[in-house]
Enzyme design. Structure first.
Site, PDB file in Angstrom:
ATOM      1  N   ASN A 140       0.786  -1.334   0.025  1.00 47.84           N
ATOM      2  CA  ASN A 140       0.119  -0.128   0.002  1.00 47.84           C
ATOM      3  C   ASN A 140       1.026   1.254  -0.075  1.00 47.84           C
ATOM      4  O   ASN A 140       1.932   1.173   0.658  1.00 47.84           O
ATOM      5  CB  ASN A 140      -1.089   0.000   1.147  1.00 47.84           C
ATOM      6  CG  ASN A 140      -0.379  -0.032   2.433  1.00 47.84           C
ATOM      7  OD1 ASN A 140       0.532  -0.942   2.574  1.00 47.84           O
ATOM      8  ND2 ASN A 140      -1.187   0.232   3.666  1.00 47.84           N
ATOM      9  N   ILE A 141       0.593   2.351  -0.553  1.00 40.60           N
ATOM     10  CA  ILE A 141       1.305   3.464  -0.948  1.00 40.60           C
ATOM     11  C   ILE A 141       0.182   4.408  -0.350  1.00 40.60           C
ATOM     12  O   ILE A 141      -0.527   4.836  -1.329  1.00 40.60           O
ATOM     13  CB  ILE A 141       1.576   3.801  -2.493  1.00 40.60           C
ATOM     14  CG1 ILE A 141       2.313   2.561  -2.671  1.00 40.60           C
ATOM     15  CG2 ILE A 141       2.360   5.022  -2.364  1.00 40.60           C
ATOM     16  CD1 ILE A 141       2.834   2.100  -4.222  1.00 40.60           C
ATOM     17  N   GLU A 142       0.490   5.394   0.634  1.00 36.67           N
ATOM     18  CA  GLU A 142      -0.711   6.502   0.972  1.00 36.67           C
ATOM     19  C   GLU A 142      -0.166   7.673   0.401  1.00 36.67           C
ATOM     20  O   GLU A 142       1.119   7.914  -0.336  1.00 36.67           O
ATOM     21  CB  GLU A 142      -0.629   6.301   2.342  1.00 36.67           C
ATOM     22  CG  GLU A 142      -1.167   5.153   2.965  1.00 36.67           C
ATOM     23  CD  GLU A 142      -1.181   4.940   4.634  1.00 36.67           C
ATOM     24  OE1 GLU A 142      -0.676   5.728   5.465  1.00 36.67           O
ATOM     25  OE2 GLU A 142      -1.941   4.064   5.120  1.00 36.67           O
ATOM     26  N   CYS A 182      -4.220   0.941  -2.549  1.00 31.87           N
ATOM     27  CA  CYS A 182      -4.014  -0.615  -1.706  1.00 31.87           C
ATOM     28  C   CYS A 182      -2.861  -1.414  -2.148  1.00 31.87           C
ATOM     29  O   CYS A 182      -2.791  -1.445  -3.440  1.00 31.87           O
ATOM     30  CB  CYS A 182      -5.279  -1.187  -1.540  1.00 31.87           C
ATOM     31  SG  CYS A 182      -6.527  -0.313  -0.808  1.00 31.87           S
ATOM     32  N   GLU A 194      -3.250  -4.510  -2.970  1.00 28.49           N
ATOM     33  CA  GLU A 194      -3.804  -5.519  -3.937  1.00 28.49           C
ATOM     34  C   GLU A 194      -3.682  -4.789  -5.407  1.00 28.49           C
ATOM     35  O   GLU A 194      -3.400  -5.308  -6.503  1.00 28.49           O
ATOM     36  CB  GLU A 194      -5.297  -5.888  -3.421  1.00 28.49           C
ATOM     37  CG  GLU A 194      -5.312  -6.663  -2.242  1.00 28.49           C
ATOM     38  CD  GLU A 194      -5.566  -5.763  -1.000  1.00 28.49           C
ATOM     39  OE1 GLU A 194      -4.903  -4.512  -0.893  1.00 28.49           O
ATOM     40  OE2 GLU A 194      -6.441  -5.895  -0.241  1.00 28.49           O
ATOM     41  N   CYS A 250     -10.414  -4.371   0.363  1.00 31.79           N
ATOM     42  CA  CYS A 250     -11.511  -3.535   0.540  1.00 31.79           C
ATOM     43  C   CYS A 250     -12.446  -3.923  -0.682  1.00 31.79           C
ATOM     44  O   CYS A 250     -12.139  -4.524  -1.679  1.00 31.79           O
ATOM     45  CB  CYS A 250     -10.969  -2.170   0.478  1.00 31.79           C
ATOM     46  SG  CYS A 250     -10.346  -1.540  -1.014  1.00 31.79           S
ATOM     47  N   CYS A 261     -10.874  -2.939  -4.035  1.00 29.09           N
ATOM     48  CA  CYS A 261      -9.732  -4.153  -4.437  1.00 29.09           C
ATOM     49  C   CYS A 261     -10.439  -5.370  -5.018  1.00 29.09           C
ATOM     50  O   CYS A 261     -10.251  -5.726  -6.128  1.00 29.09           O
ATOM     51  CB  CYS A 261      -8.877  -4.535  -3.420  1.00 29.09           C
ATOM     52  SG  CYS A 261      -7.722  -3.133  -3.206  1.00 29.09           S
TER      53      CYS A 261
HETATM   54  N1  THU Z   1      -5.337  -1.016   2.513  1.00 25.71           N
HETATM   55  C1  THU Z   1      -4.894  -1.960   1.741  1.00 25.71           C
HETATM   56  O1  THU Z   1      -3.783  -1.903   1.323  1.00 25.71           O
HETATM   57  N2  THU Z   1      -5.747  -3.084   1.169  1.00 25.71           N
HETATM   58  C2  THU Z   1      -6.864  -3.091   1.653  1.00 25.71           C
HETATM   59  O2  THU Z   1      -7.657  -3.763   0.914  1.00 25.71           O
HETATM   60  C3  THU Z   1      -7.413  -2.514   2.821  1.00 25.71           C
HETATM   61  C4  THU Z   1      -6.780  -1.066   3.234  1.00 25.71           C
HETATM   62  C5  THU Z   1      -4.419   0.103   3.146  1.00 25.71           C
HETATM   63  C6  THU Z   1      -4.896   1.470   2.711  1.00 25.71           C
HETATM   64  C7  THU Z   1      -4.273   2.255   3.788  1.00 25.71           C
HETATM   65  O3  THU Z   1      -3.073   2.526   3.274  1.00 25.71           O
HETATM   66  C8  THU Z   1      -4.414   1.353   5.139  1.00 25.71           C
HETATM   67  O4  THU Z   1      -4.372  -0.012   4.425  1.00 25.71           O
HETATM   68  C9  THU Z   1      -5.257   1.702   5.922  1.00 25.71           C
HETATM   69  O5  THU Z   1      -6.503   1.671   5.365  1.00 25.71           O
END
Ligand code: THU
Length: 141
Positions: free
Chosen positions: A45-47, A56, A58, A93, A96
């Site tokens: 994941n890359i915020e 996300c 995935e 989520c 995804c």
């Molecule tokens: N996140 C994912 O990488 N995949 C998901 O399916 C659910 C959420 C990440 C997004 C964010 O960086 C962190 O989890 C918290 O929501």
């Protein structure tokens, strides 16, 4: 899928946790996407400071594969936890799941949720996204 292959995917997904860019949530997610040609794509994941552009793990894995011309997939493994501590499953989520629906047969595509190499469960996309809307719905009948 064979247990050895599942465990290989879990190991790769866990390695991705080190690449997660999560200065805001500190929630690391790692994915390992197995293509039908045998290639495994890792994803993290890359915020983003604006939150909305966050990607996300995935989708990172899917977009890496699709951007290289690969569009047929067998399974994805997902792991995640606060500060990289894996204590429970990190289910994909809704967005995804919808991206999976675009490229995968929901009756066959496997989603492996794991906490470690011995503790995991395998789900089918159709069970995590019941009555999903996919490319087939836009085909002329
Ligand atoms: N996140 C994912 O990488 N995949 C998901 O399916 C659910 C959420 C990440 C997004 C964010 O960086 C962190 O989890 C918290 O929501």
């Amino acid at each position: 899928m064979e247990k050895a292959k599942i465990q290989e995917l879990i190991e790769i997904a866990i390695k991705q946790l080190d690449y997660s860019y999560v200065p805001y949530s500190h929630f690391h997610v790692g994915a390992a996407l197995l293509a039908q040609n045998g290639t495994i794509y890792g994803g993290c994941n890359i915020e983003n400071a604006a939150y909305g552009p966050t990607n996300c793990a995935e989708r990172t894995a899917f977009f890496k594969a699709v951007s290289e011309g690969v569009k047929e997939f067998t399974a994805i493994c997902v792991v995640g936890g606060m500060n990289k501590e894996l204590t429970e499953y990190a289910p994909p989520c809704g967005v995804c799941r919808q991206v999976m629906m675009e490229f995968c047969n929901p009756k066959e595509f496997e989603i492996i949720l794991a906490v470690d190499k011995e503790h995991y469960e395998v789900f089918l996309l159709k069970d995590l996204l019941p009555l999903g809307f996919g490319p087939g719905n836009l085909e002329e009948k």
